[in-house]
Design a protein around this motif. Structure first.
Motif, short mmCIF file in Angstrom:
data_model
loop_
_atom_site.label_atom_id
_atom_site.label_comp_id
_atom_site.label_asym_id
_atom_site.label_seq_id
_atom_site.Cartn_x
_atom_site.Cartn_y
_atom_site.Cartn_z
N UNK A 111 16.54 -3.13 9.75
CA UNK A 111 16.86 -1.72 9.53
C UNK A 111 15.62 -0.96 9.10
N UNK A 112 14.67 -1.62 8.43
CA UNK A 112 13.42 -0.97 8.03
C UNK A 112 12.47 -0.90 9.23
N UNK A 113 11.48 -0.03 9.11
CA UNK A 113 10.46 0.05 10.15
C UNK A 113 9.57 -1.19 10.04
N UNK A 114 9.52 -2.00 11.09
CA UNK A 114 8.74 -3.24 11.11
C UNK A 114 7.91 -3.27 12.39
N UNK A 115 6.61 -3.55 12.23
CA UNK A 115 5.70 -3.71 13.36
C UNK A 115 4.98 -5.04 13.18
N UNK A 152 9.76 0.97 1.09
CA UNK A 152 10.50 2.18 0.79
C UNK A 152 9.74 3.34 1.44
N UNK A 153 10.23 4.57 1.36
CA UNK A 153 9.60 5.65 2.13
C UNK A 153 8.10 5.86 1.87
N UNK A 154 7.60 5.44 0.71
CA UNK A 154 6.19 5.67 0.41
C UNK A 154 5.35 4.40 0.35
N UNK A 155 5.96 3.23 0.49
CA UNK A 155 5.23 1.97 0.33
C UNK A 155 5.43 1.10 1.57
N UNK A 156 4.30 0.56 2.07
CA UNK A 156 4.32 -0.37 3.18
C UNK A 156 3.78 -1.72 2.72
N UNK A 200 0.84 -1.19 0.00
CA UNK A 200 0.00 0.00 0.00
C UNK A 200 0.87 1.24 0.00
N UNK A 201 0.40 2.30 -0.65
CA UNK A 201 1.10 3.58 -0.68
C UNK A 201 0.69 4.42 0.54
N UNK A 202 0.97 3.89 1.69
CA UNK A 202 0.62 4.55 2.95
C UNK A 202 1.75 4.33 3.96
N UNK A 203 1.82 5.17 5.00
CA UNK A 203 2.84 4.98 6.02
C UNK A 203 2.61 3.68 6.82
N UNK A 204 3.67 3.18 7.43
CA UNK A 204 3.63 1.94 8.19
C UNK A 204 2.60 2.02 9.31
N UNK A 205 2.58 3.13 10.04
CA UNK A 205 1.68 3.25 11.19
C UNK A 205 0.21 3.21 10.77
N UNK A 245 -0.80 -10.09 21.03
CA UNK A 245 0.52 -9.51 21.24
C UNK A 245 0.83 -8.49 20.17
N UNK A 246 1.42 -7.38 20.59
CA UNK A 246 1.97 -6.39 19.67
C UNK A 246 3.45 -6.26 20.00
N UNK A 247 4.30 -6.23 19.00
CA UNK A 247 5.72 -6.06 19.27
C UNK A 247 6.45 -5.50 18.06
N UNK A 248 7.64 -4.99 18.35
CA UNK A 248 8.50 -4.41 17.31
C UNK A 248 9.77 -5.24 17.26
N UNK A 249 9.98 -6.00 16.18
CA UNK A 249 11.25 -6.74 16.05
C UNK A 249 12.39 -5.74 15.87
N UNK A 250 13.48 -5.93 16.60
CA UNK A 250 14.59 -4.98 16.57
C UNK A 250 15.75 -5.43 15.69
N UNK A 251 15.59 -6.50 14.93
CA UNK A 251 16.68 -7.02 14.12
C UNK A 251 16.68 -6.49 12.70
#
Length: 131
Positions: free
Chosen positions: A73-77, A96-100, A42-47, A65-71
Motif C-alpha cells: 500500500x505504501x510507495x515502494x520502488x 510516512x508522508x515525510x520519511x523514506x 531520510x526526510x525526503x520524498x521516495x523519488x 533491473x528497476x521495478x515497482x512491487x505492486x503488493x
C-alpha cells in the motif's frame, strides 16, 4: 570409510546452502546466513531517494533491473544491480508522508554476505542526497 565421510560432508554442504529472500522480495542463492542488509531513513520524498540510489549504482557498477512491487500500500520502488561482482538489491519505501526508508542488501558471487559493500552503498546514497 573415506567415501562415506566425504558423502556426509557433501550432504551437509548441500543442506547448509539454500535460498533467502532479498529486500526486494525476490529469492537468491545463499551460502551464509545472518545480517546482510542495512536500512537508512531520510526526510525526503521516495523519488528523490530512489534517484540517488540509481545514481550510486550507476556510478559504482551496473544497474540491471528497476521495478515497482505492486503488493504494497505504501510507495515502494526497487532496483537490482551489480557492484564489484556482487549482486546488490535496493528498496526505497515511503514510511510516512515525510520519511523514506532505503534498504540495501548485497551478496557475493557465491552467495556470501558482503556487509562492507552494503554499508558503503548506503553511505554513498546519503552523500548523494546531501549534494
Amino acid at each position: 570409510m573415506k567415501r562415506t565421510i566425504f558423502a556426509v560432508l557433501a550432504g551437509a554442504v548441500i543442506i547448509a546452502t539454500g535460498c533467502i529472500s532479498t529486500v526486494t522480495d525476490s529469492k537468491t542463492f545463499a551460502v551464509s546466513y545472518g545480517k546482510d542488509s542495512v536500512a537508512g531513513r531520510y526526510r525526503l520524498p521516495v523519488n528523490t531517494v530512489y534517484d540517488a540510489a540509481k545514481a550510486v549504482i550507476n556510478a559504482d557498477g551496473v544497474l540491471l533491473t528497476e521495478y515497482i512491487p505492486h503488493d504494497y500500500t505504501n510507495a515502494v520502488l526497487s532496483l537490482q544491480g551489480r557492484v564489484n561482482d556482487c549482486k546488490v538489491w535496493i528498496r526505497v519505501e515511503q514510511v510516512d508522508p515525510k520519511i523514506s526508508q532505503v534498504d540495501v542488501q548485497a551478496r557475493s558471487h557465491w552467495g556470501r554476505v558482503d556487509l562492507e559493500l552494503v554499508h558503503q552503498i548506503e553511505k554513498e546514497i546519503a552523500l548523494q542526497l546531501a549534494k
